[in-house]
Scaffold this active site. Structure first.
Site, PDB file in Angstrom:
ATOM      1  N   ASP A  94      10.575  10.228   4.404  1.00 48.37           N
ATOM      2  CA  ASP A  94      10.186  10.508   5.782  1.00 48.37           C
ATOM      3  C   ASP A  94       9.799  11.976   5.897  1.00 48.37           C
ATOM      4  O   ASP A  94      10.007  12.774   4.981  1.00 48.37           O
ATOM      5  CB  ASP A  94      11.291  10.128   6.760  1.00 48.37           C
ATOM      6  N   ASP A 267      13.086   0.096   7.305  1.00 49.02           N
ATOM      7  CA  ASP A 267      14.234   0.809   6.762  1.00 49.02           C
ATOM      8  C   ASP A 267      15.260   0.930   7.868  1.00 49.02           C
ATOM      9  O   ASP A 267      14.915   0.922   9.049  1.00 49.02           O
ATOM     10  CB  ASP A 267      13.844   2.210   6.271  1.00 49.02           C
TER      11      ASP A 267
END
Length: 370
Positions: A94, A267
């Protein structure tokens, strides 16, 4: 980017569910897929071998936490995150944006990026789109996320517009940054629960022609019905031949509902966090394993799941958790991630075999929430 591709294999006839396959420099990913979260270069309480044993195809690493510790100098000297943590399969990182923006009392947002204090030692730091790209380039992840501003919930229109303006400007900077040859870049669609802004964000991001698209800023406290409405609005605007990633989601019910609305990737810390709190996800439903009624329950944790952890009795796992044995955390974490990955496998099979409605009905019975 040269090592990345996505191929759409099949579309469900009654919903927007899709089967696909992603190719990366570190291996193949079958979609829809769930990605275990390895925040600091490790999935909590589990070894990489255990992840491989339950057929994890890709894991997620956290830019913010890795930039603080061990730092990019160490990871660069190690040869990147794959070598540092000895993980042979794909990694998605991320951008660090969500973690930085969650430091509400320790950061200042500007058009250039975010000035913030480390939650560890109070050190003053800065993270912007170029910095995020450089960190992720050093990490060497297969999938890199563009730097964005994630708005809180609830949020007024003016805040959403400002955050979206920054997200768009930062996306351009990220797109122009030269990553490693094997890395692909995903853009992130924001806009909160405002339909007009979500549509505008999707159209802007698709014009930039990223390798994939994430939908951010959802599952942050809003009613699930509203999250699903945003997915129904956005996914038809995204290119069919590119993967779609819903960030930070969620329960088993969330997963199947979102897949049926066109999402390919997920996720969430839910499987491992719930494990540490004493909740097991199984093919019999959610089990609060610390409860007294399991003290003499010697039946397997999950007889339907072919996993090492599933063979232990509920009584034994409960005992380990109640006496604070680390093995208990490992067994429930392994169980929960094995279940999530098996869940996605069965979901892919249902799409392939045109039995998605039957699968959906079963999930609703076992996991009615979400």
């Amino acid at each position: 980017m040269a090592d990345f591709s996505f191929k759409l294999l099949k579309k469900d006839s009654q919903t927007r569910a899709r089967l696909g396959i992603m190719e990366t420099a570190h291996g193949t990913i079958e979609t829809p897929i769930f990605m275990p979260v390895g925040t600091r270069g490790s999935v909590k309480t589990l070894t990489n071998q255990q992840l491989l044993d339950i057929h994890a195809q890709i894991i997620l690493g956290n830019t913010y936490h890795l930039m603080l510790r061990p730092g990019m100098d160490i990871i660069e000297r190690a040869g990147g995150l794959h070598r540092f943590m000895h993980w042979p399969k794909p990694i998605l990182t991320d951008s660090g944006g969500f973690q930085v923006f969650s430091l509400s009392d320790l950061r200042k947002v500007t058009d250039a990026g975010v000035y913030f204090q480390s939650h560890i030692d109070g050190a003053k730091l800065f993270l912007g789109p170029k910095e995020s790209m450089q960190i992720q380039k050093t990490l060497g992840s297969d999938i890199v996320m563009a730097f964005d501003e994630c708005s809180p919930y609830p949020c007024d229109r003016a805040q959403l517009e400002q955050a979206l303006k920054r997200t768009n400007e930062w996306a351009i900077v990220c797109k122009e940054f030269r990553l490693q040859r094997h890395q692909s870049l995903f853009g992130i669609i924001q806009g909160g629960l405002d339909p007009e802004l979500r549509i505008a964000s999707a159209r802007f991001m698709t014009q930039l022609d990223f390798e994939g698209y994430a939908i951010g800023g959802l599952s942050v406290g809003e009613p699930m019905k509203e999250m699903y409405q945003m997915l129904e609005l956005v996914t038809p605007l995204l290119p069919e031949h590119k993967p779609r990633y819903l960030m930070g989601v969620g329960t088993p019910r969330n997963l199947v509902e979102s897949v049926m609305r066109g999402i390919d990737m997920f996720d969430c810390v839910m499987p491992t966090r719930n494990a540490r709190n004493g909740t097991a996800f199984t093919w019999s439903g959610r089990i609060p394993i610390k409860a007294g009624r399991y003290a003499t329950d010697f039946s397997p944790l999950d007889p339907e799941l072919d996993c090492y952890s599933s063979t232990f009795s509920k009584a034994y796992v409960r005992h380990l958790l109640n006496v604070d044995e680390i093995t208990g955390l490992t067994l429930v974490s392994l169980q929960n991630l094995a279940f999530y990955l098996d869940f996605m496998k069965k979901l892919r099979e249902a799409i392939q075999n045109d039995t998605l409605q039957q699968f959906y009905k079963r999930v609703c019975e076992l996991y009615p929430d979400g």
